[in-house]
Design a protein around this motif. Structure first.
Motif, PDB file in Angstrom:
ATOM      1  N   GLU A  45       0.840  -1.203   0.000  1.00 27.62           N
ATOM      2  CA  GLU A  45       0.000   0.000   0.000  1.00 27.62           C
ATOM      3  C   GLU A  45       0.880   1.260   0.000  1.00 27.62           C
ATOM      4  N   LEU A  99      -5.960  -0.070   5.891  1.00 30.26           N
ATOM      5  CA  LEU A  99      -6.035  -1.323   5.126  1.00 30.26           C
ATOM      6  C   LEU A  99      -7.457  -1.865   5.287  1.00 30.26           C
ATOM      7  N   HIS A 127      -7.720  -4.625   0.610  1.00 26.37           N
ATOM      8  CA  HIS A 127      -6.314  -5.001   0.788  1.00 26.37           C
ATOM      9  C   HIS A 127      -6.122  -6.468   1.160  1.00 26.37           C
TER      10      HIS A 127
END
Ligand code: AMP
Length: 617
Positions: free
Chosen positions: A238, A283, A306
Motif C-alpha cells: 500500500e 487497510l 487489501h
C-alpha cells in the motif's frame, strides 16, 4: 589325478576306461541330468536336490574328469529356459514381507495422489516455473542474522521445532525482534500475547522471508503466523502503490469453513484498527464467505480491498464474475489445507490459482500431511521451508484424554454426570446432526445453558450459537465436526466426544479445542460396540503416543499393528500413509474408504444431473 572309485561304474568311454577297456553305457537321460548338474555347479548354485552330485563322492565321473586340465572339455550345452528362469529367480534380491508391504503402499499412494498440479493455466501453458521464492525484503536484526546454525538448532530443540528446507531463517524468541510495527506489538501485549509459541518462534521468520508449509497442532497459535506477515505485506504494498477503487487484494487467506474464515477475519481486523489509529495507511479487509449478502461484500471491493479472507465457493464466484481480481495479489495462505482437500475444494482452489497473474508467496497450513497435500505443496510452493511443531496428526499433549466404555442407551444420562467433571465452558461433539439436536433438547430440558451448531442450521443460528458461547453467555456447545475444525473458543475446560469419530484426524481436531496455548484441558470420549476395531486401534495408539491411560477395553484388542509397528510407511512415518492413524495401514484406512464412497456417490449424483459433492459448510 584322483582315481575313480572302482566300486562305481565308470563312464562314457572317452577317457574313463577300465583296464579291460570296458565302458559302461550311460543312458542319454542320465547324461543330460549330469550335464545340468554340471552347469549348475559351474554357476555356483547348490542344489538342494538329494540326488545332487558331489564331485568327491558321487559316481559322476565327469566331476573328476573336469578337474583334469588335460582332458578336452565336453561340448557346452545350453541350459533350458526353465533352468534359466529358476536361476534368475534365485539371483533376485530377497524381499521381506515388510519391504513388500511398504512397496505395495507406495504403489497405492502413487495411484491415489493426484497428478494435477496447483498452478495457473497461464503458468502451465507457458511452462512458467518459479525457482526462487518471491523476495519479501524483510531481514531479522543483525544479532539474529549472525546466529550460528548450531545455536539455531539448539533453540529449535528446546522448543521442539522440526524444520526442513534450505536456508531456514533462524528462530526468533520474541516478537520485538521480528520487526513488527509498534501498534501490532502493543495489540499483542494487550491480548496477553507476550511470548511467541513454538510455531511463531520459527514460522514467523520463515514466512517473513518466503514460502512455508506449517504443520502445527490446533491451538498452537498458527493464525498469527500467517496473519502478521500478511498485514506487513499489505502495508508494504500500500505504501509503494496505494490500492485504487475496485482494485485488490494484496493478500488472500482461503479457509475450509465460514466459521474459520470469520474467526481469521476478526484476528486480521483487530490489528488493522490500531495501525490506522497510529497513522499507518488504512487497510481494508473483506470477509468473503457464502451465506452473506454479496452486495455488502461488493461495496468493500468497490472501495478497493487489501486483505481478503474467504471460503472457496464465494471467492470463486466473485472471481468468475470478475467482481474482484487477483491481479495484484502476492500473498496466499491455504489454511487447514487437509480440510480443504477433504471437503472436495481441490478444483475450486485450482480455479482460484488460475486468477493469479504473477508469482505470489504461498503458505500452506495443515494439521496432517497426506500425500495429496504434499503434492499440492510441491507444485505451488517455491523452495518452501517446512516447520513442524508436532507429528502431523498427533494429539495435543496438553490434553488429558479419558476414554470410557458407555453403552449406547446409557450415553445421554451419563453425559449429565460427565458435565460435572469441570466448570464450563464445555464442548460436546457427535457425528450426526440428529444426535446434536437430541442432546441439545435434553440439556435444555435439564436446565443446562446449551446452544447447538451443525451444517443443517441456518447461518443466523450458527452465528448466534458461536457468538453466545464465545462470549460466555452459554455454558455448553453441542456440535458436529463442523465446529471442531480450527475454531478458537477460549479456555474450553472439557471436550466430550459423545461418539468416537471414525476418522482419527477428527478426534485430534476435536480434542484440540481444549488445552490451547499451554493450558491443560480434559477430553472424555465415549466408546462402545458401535465403533469399528480400526477406529479403536487408532485411538489406542494415539493414547499410547500421548502417554495416556489405556482403558482395558482398548488394551485387550487384538492388535495386528503390534507386529508391524516399527515399520515406517512410504512417507517415512509409522501407521497409515493416508490419514496418519497409528492403528492401521493404508489398505484398512477408514478415511480412504469414506472418501471413495463419497466420490462414487458424487459421480452418481452428477450422473443424475445434480451438482456432485459440494462440501462447503
Ligand atoms: P490458533 O491456533 O491460531 O487458533 O490460536 C489459538 C489461540 O491462542 C488464540 O486465541 C490466540 O489468541 C492465542 N494465542 C496465539 N498466540 C499466542 C501466544 N503467543 N501466547 C498466548 N496466546 C496465544
Amino acid at each position: 589325478m584322483e582315481t575313480l572309485n572302482p566300486s562305481k561304474p565308470s563312464n562314457i568311454g572317452i577317457e574313463g576306461e577300465d583296464d579291460d577297456g570296458y565302458v559302461e553305457y550311460v543312458p542319454v537321460k542320465k547324461r543330460r541330468a549330469m550335464e545340468v548338474q554340471k552347469i549348475l555347479h559351474r554357476k555356483g548354485v547348490k542344489s538342494s536336490n538329494p540326488t545332487s552330485v558331489d564331485p568327491t563322492t558321487s559316481s559322476d565321473p565327469t566331476a573328476d574328469l573336469s578337474s583334469d586340465p588335460d582332458r578336452p572339455k565336453p561340448p557346452e550345452s545350453k541350459p533350458s529356459l526353465l533352468i534359466k528362469a529358476s536361476q534368475l529367480k534365485r539371483d533376485l534380491p530377497e524381499i521381506t514381507p515388510t519391504e513388500q508391504l511398504v512397496q505395495q503402499e507406495i504403489e497405492m499412494i502413487e495411484h491415489l495422489s493426484d497428478r494435477k498440479t496447483l498452478m495457473s493455466v497461464r503458468e502451465l501453458a507457458k511452462g512458467i516455473t518459479y525457482t526462487e521464492p518471491l523476495a519479501t525484503g524483510w531481514k531479522p536484526p543483525s544479532a539474529i542474522r549472525h546466529m550460528s546454525p548450531k545455536e539455531a538448532d539448539t533453540v529449535r530443540r528446546q522448543w521442539h521445532i522440526l524444520v526442513e528446507g534450505d536456508d531456514v531463517p533462524p528462530p526468533i524468541k520474541n516478537f520485538k525482534d521480528m520487526r513488527l510495527p509498534e501498534p501490532i506489538l502493543k495489540k499483542l501485549k494487550e491480548k496477553g500475547i507476550v511470548q511467541p509459541t513454538p510455531i511463531q518462534v520459527q514460522g514467523l521468520p520463515v514466512i517473513l522471508s518466503g514460502d512455508m508449509i506449517g504443520i502445527a497442532f490446533t491451538g498452537s497459535g498458527k493464525t498469527l503466523v500467517f496473519v502478521l506477515p500478511l498485514i506487513m505485506v499489505a502495508l508494504q504494498e500500500e505504501v509503494m502503490m496505494p490500492i485504487m477503487p475496485g482494485e485488490g487484494p494484496f493478500g488472500l487467506v482461503v479457509c475450509p469453513s465460514r466459521e474459520l474464515a470469520r474467526q481469521t477475519y476478526e484476528v486480521v481486523e483487530q490489528f488493522l484498527v490500531p495501525l490506522k489509529e497510529n497513522g499507518y495507511p488504512e487497510l481494508r479487509p473483506l470477509l468473503c464467505i457464502g451465506g452473506v449478502d454479496m452486495r455488502s461484500q461488493l461495496e468493500v471491493v468497490k472501495k478497493g480491498v487489501h486483505i481478503v479472507v474467504a471460503t472457496p465457493g464465494r471467492l470463486k464466484d466473485l472471481l468468475a464474475k470478475k467482481k474482484m481480481s487477483l491481479d495484484n495479489c502476492r500473498y496466499l495462505t491455504l489454511d487447514e489445507a487437509d480440510r480443504l482437500v477433504d471437503l472436495g475444494f481441490e478444483d475450486d482452489i485450482r480455479e482460484v490459482f488460475d486468477h493469479f497473474k504473477a508469482q505470489r508467496q504461498t503458505l500452506l497450513f495443515s494439521a496432517t500431511m497426506p500425500k495429496k497435500i504434499q503434492n499440492f505443496a510441491r507444485s505451488a510452493l517455491v523452495k518452501a521451508v517446512t516447520v513442524n511443531v508436532g507429528r502431523a496428526g498427533a494429539a495435543n499433549l496438553d490434553v488429558i484424554q479419558e476414554v470410557e466404555y458407555v453403552k449406547q442407551e446409557a450415553k445421554i444420562v451419563y453425559l449429565l454426570e460427565c458435565l460435572q467433571k469441570t466448570p464450563p465452558p464445555v464442548l460436546i461433539f457427535c457425528e450426526n446432526k440428529a444426535d446434536v439436536d437430541d442432546i441439545h433438547e435434553y440439556l435444555l430440558l435439564k436446565g443446562v445453558e446449551a446452544v447447538a451448531i451443525h451444517g443443517g442450521k441456518d447461518q443466523e443460528e450458527r452465528e448466534y450459537a458461536i457468538s453466545s458461547f464465545k462470549a460466555g453467555k452459554k455454558d455448553v456447545l453441542v456440535a458436529t465436526d463442523v465446529a471442531s475444525k480450527g475454531l478458537d473458543f477460549p479456555d474450553i475446560q472439557h471436550v466430550i466426544n459423545y461418539d468416537m469419530p471414525a476418522e482419527i484426524e477428527n478426534y485430534v481436531h476435536r480434542i484440540g479445542r481444549t488445552g490451547r496455548c499451554g493450558k491443560t484441558g480434559i477430553a472424555t470420549t465415549f466408546i462402545n460396540k458401535n465403533q469399528s476395531e480400526t477406529t479403536l486401534l487408532d485411538l489406542k495408539h494415539l493414547l499410547q503416543e500421548a502417554k495416556q491411560r489405556i482403558p482395558p477395553v482398548l488394551g485387550e484388542l487384538n492388535d495386528p499393528m503390534e507386529d508391524v509397528d516399527a515399520i515406517t510407511n512410504a512417507s517415512g512415518v509409522k501407521g497409515c500413509a493416508y490419514c496418519g492413524g497409528l492403528g492401521h495401514r493404508i489398505r484398512d484406512c477408514p478415511k480412504l474408504e469414506h472418501q471413495k464412497s463419497m466420490a462414487i456417490a458424487g459421480s452418481r449424483r452428477d450422473y443424475f444431473g445434480s451438482g456432485g459433492y459440494r462440501g462447503e459448510i
